[in-house]
Design an enzyme around this catalytic site. Structure first.
Site, PDB file in Angstrom:
ATOM      1  N   ASP A  29       2.969   4.320  -0.987  1.00  0.00           N
ATOM      2  CA  ASP A  29       3.644   4.204  -2.064  1.00  0.00           C
ATOM      3  C   ASP A  29       3.543   5.990  -1.910  1.00  0.00           C
ATOM      4  O   ASP A  29       2.444   6.400  -0.997  1.00  0.00           O
ATOM      5  CB  ASP A  29       1.523   3.918  -1.772  1.00  0.00           C
ATOM      6  CG  ASP A  29       1.350   4.124  -3.832  1.00  0.00           C
ATOM      7  OD1 ASP A  29       1.478   3.017  -4.373  1.00  0.00           O
ATOM      8  OD2 ASP A  29       1.238   5.190  -4.197  1.00  0.00           O
ATOM      9  N   ILE A  30       4.209   6.637  -2.618  1.00  0.00           N
ATOM     10  CA  ILE A  30       4.102   8.016  -3.241  1.00  0.00           C
ATOM     11  C   ILE A  30       2.569   8.314  -3.325  1.00  0.00           C
ATOM     12  O   ILE A  30       2.327   9.653  -3.676  1.00  0.00           O
ATOM     13  CB  ILE A  30       5.400   7.754  -4.710  1.00  0.00           C
ATOM     14  CG1 ILE A  30       5.870   9.236  -4.112  1.00  0.00           C
ATOM     15  CG2 ILE A  30       4.158   7.937  -5.320  1.00  0.00           C
ATOM     16  CD1 ILE A  30       7.338   9.822  -5.176  1.00  0.00           C
ATOM     17  N   ASN A  85      -2.466  -5.432  -8.930  1.00  0.00           N
ATOM     18  CA  ASN A  85      -2.797  -6.094 -10.132  1.00  0.00           C
ATOM     19  C   ASN A  85      -1.039  -6.746 -11.663  1.00  0.00           C
ATOM     20  O   ASN A  85      -0.013  -5.855 -10.704  1.00  0.00           O
ATOM     21  CB  ASN A  85      -1.933  -4.626 -10.606  1.00  0.00           C
ATOM     22  CG  ASN A  85      -3.605  -3.381  -9.861  1.00  0.00           C
ATOM     23  OD1 ASN A  85      -4.326  -4.083  -9.518  1.00  0.00           O
ATOM     24  ND2 ASN A  85      -3.366  -2.350  -9.510  1.00  0.00           N
ATOM     25  N   GLN A  92      -1.203  -3.250 -14.407  1.00  0.00           N
ATOM     26  CA  GLN A  92      -0.035  -3.109 -13.959  1.00  0.00           C
ATOM     27  C   GLN A  92       0.699  -1.832 -14.369  1.00  0.00           C
ATOM     28  O   GLN A  92       0.860  -1.523 -15.987  1.00  0.00           O
ATOM     29  CB  GLN A  92       0.620  -4.638 -13.766  1.00  0.00           C
ATOM     30  CG  GLN A  92       1.568  -4.175 -12.942  1.00  0.00           C
ATOM     31  CD  GLN A  92       2.851  -5.703 -12.951  1.00  0.00           C
ATOM     32  OE1 GLN A  92       1.869  -6.354 -13.501  1.00  0.00           O
ATOM     33  NE2 GLN A  92       3.747  -5.725 -12.184  1.00  0.00           N
ATOM     34  N   HIS A  98       4.261  -6.375  -6.801  1.00  0.00           N
ATOM     35  CA  HIS A  98       4.028  -5.752  -5.589  1.00  0.00           C
ATOM     36  C   HIS A  98       2.407  -6.240  -5.112  1.00  0.00           C
ATOM     37  O   HIS A  98       1.580  -5.980  -5.996  1.00  0.00           O
ATOM     38  CB  HIS A  98       3.683  -3.865  -5.561  1.00  0.00           C
ATOM     39  CG  HIS A  98       3.283  -3.608  -7.204  1.00  0.00           C
ATOM     40  ND1 HIS A  98       3.679  -3.562  -7.976  1.00  0.00           N
ATOM     41  CD2 HIS A  98       2.482  -3.064  -7.345  1.00  0.00           C
ATOM     42  CE1 HIS A  98       3.440  -3.058  -9.194  1.00  0.00           C
ATOM     43  NE2 HIS A  98       2.159  -2.424  -8.245  1.00  0.00           N
ATOM     44  N   HIS A 100      -0.211  -3.889  -3.077  1.00  0.00           N
ATOM     45  CA  HIS A 100      -0.811  -2.527  -2.302  1.00  0.00           C
ATOM     46  C   HIS A 100      -1.987  -3.286  -0.954  1.00  0.00           C
ATOM     47  O   HIS A 100      -2.556  -4.392  -1.129  1.00  0.00           O
ATOM     48  CB  HIS A 100      -1.475  -2.233  -3.421  1.00  0.00           C
ATOM     49  CG  HIS A 100      -1.936  -1.440  -4.643  1.00  0.00           C
ATOM     50  ND1 HIS A 100      -1.099  -0.369  -4.912  1.00  0.00           N
ATOM     51  CD2 HIS A 100      -1.378  -1.989  -6.175  1.00  0.00           C
ATOM     52  CE1 HIS A 100      -0.238   0.107  -5.727  1.00  0.00           C
ATOM     53  NE2 HIS A 100      -0.523  -0.833  -6.735  1.00  0.00           N
TER      54      HIS A 100
HETATM   55  P1  5GP Z   1       0.372  -0.436  -9.733  1.00  0.00           P
HETATM   56  O1  5GP Z   1      -0.420   0.033 -11.179  1.00  0.00           O
HETATM   57  O2  5GP Z   1       1.764  -1.007 -11.225  1.00  0.00           O
HETATM   58  O3  5GP Z   1       0.135  -1.642  -9.130  1.00  0.00           O
HETATM   59  O4  5GP Z   1       1.220   0.548  -8.991  1.00  0.00           O
HETATM   60  C1  5GP Z   1       2.097   0.656  -8.941  1.00  0.00           C
HETATM   61  C2  5GP Z   1       2.960   1.818  -7.579  1.00  0.00           C
HETATM   62  O5  5GP Z   1       3.599   2.019  -7.777  1.00  0.00           O
HETATM   63  C3  5GP Z   1       1.084   3.062  -7.931  1.00  0.00           C
HETATM   64  O6  5GP Z   1       0.071   2.745  -6.580  1.00  0.00           O
HETATM   65  C4  5GP Z   1       2.375   4.562  -7.430  1.00  0.00           C
HETATM   66  O7  5GP Z   1       2.068   5.318  -6.762  1.00  0.00           O
HETATM   67  C5  5GP Z   1       3.400   3.785  -6.868  1.00  0.00           C
HETATM   68  N1  5GP Z   1       4.514   4.331  -7.027  1.00  0.00           N
HETATM   69  C6  5GP Z   1       5.072   5.105  -8.726  1.00  0.00           C
HETATM   70  N2  5GP Z   1       6.400   5.105  -8.496  1.00  0.00           N
HETATM   71  C7  5GP Z   1       6.465   4.881  -6.925  1.00  0.00           C
HETATM   72  C8  5GP Z   1       7.596   5.532  -6.244  1.00  0.00           C
HETATM   73  O8  5GP Z   1       8.783   5.921  -7.067  1.00  0.00           O
HETATM   74  N3  5GP Z   1       7.530   5.329  -5.113  1.00  0.00           N
HETATM   75  C9  5GP Z   1       6.802   5.017  -4.447  1.00  0.00           C
HETATM   76  N4  5GP Z   1       6.769   4.991  -2.619  1.00  0.00           N
HETATM   77  N5  5GP Z   1       5.502   4.706  -4.833  1.00  0.00           N
HETATM   78  C10 5GP Z   1       5.509   4.799  -6.246  1.00  0.00           C
END
Ligand code: 5GP
Ligand code: ZN
Length: 114
Positions: A29-30, A85, A92, A98, A100
């Protein structure tokens, strides 16, 4: 192609990949919320858990099995947290399914919650 994670799958956007096979990809995760914070995704574009069909059951099972293996191999041998999420209510942000995978050597703090 507008989906961020689909672009990572095809290599258009770089990511720190830790695992890849025909069906699944795992990368860091970034914005990590724990010492280990990976995202495990299907290569197939599935918007969210809300879009799952019966045919996806084996795929979801393989994501779970991969999670414990990647935790053990990446510095989280004594447990981990998995979070998926889903949708607006689930907060989300990226609409490509995805999981985590959060962990590390010590118990997770509150910043590793979602
Ligand atoms: P969500 O809130 O949709 O469950 O989580 C999305 C996740 O994707 C977040 O934890 C965010 O830090 C990660 N993320 C968003 N953009 C990027 C990206 O360009 N590269 C990577 N490696 N992770 C990302
Ligand atoms: Zn996608």
């Amino acid at each position: 192609m507008s989906c961020l994670f689909c672009r990572i799958v095809v290599g258009e956007i770089p990511a720190a990949k830790v695992y890849e096979d025909d069906e699944l990809l795992a990368f860091k995760d970034i914005h990590p919320k724990a010492p280990l914070h990976l995202l495990i995704i299907p290569k197939e574009h599935i918007e969210s858990m809300a879009a799952l069909e019966d045919r996806h059951a084996p795929l979801m099972g393989r994501m779970m099995v991969l999670a414990q293996r990647l935790a053990a191999e990446n510095g989280s041998p004594e447990g981990f947290r998995t979070v998926v999420n889903t949708g607006r209510v689930g907060r989300q942000e990226v609409y490509h399914l995805h999981m985590h995978l959060l962990g590390g050597p010590e118990p997770l703090g509150s910043s590793a919650s979602f």
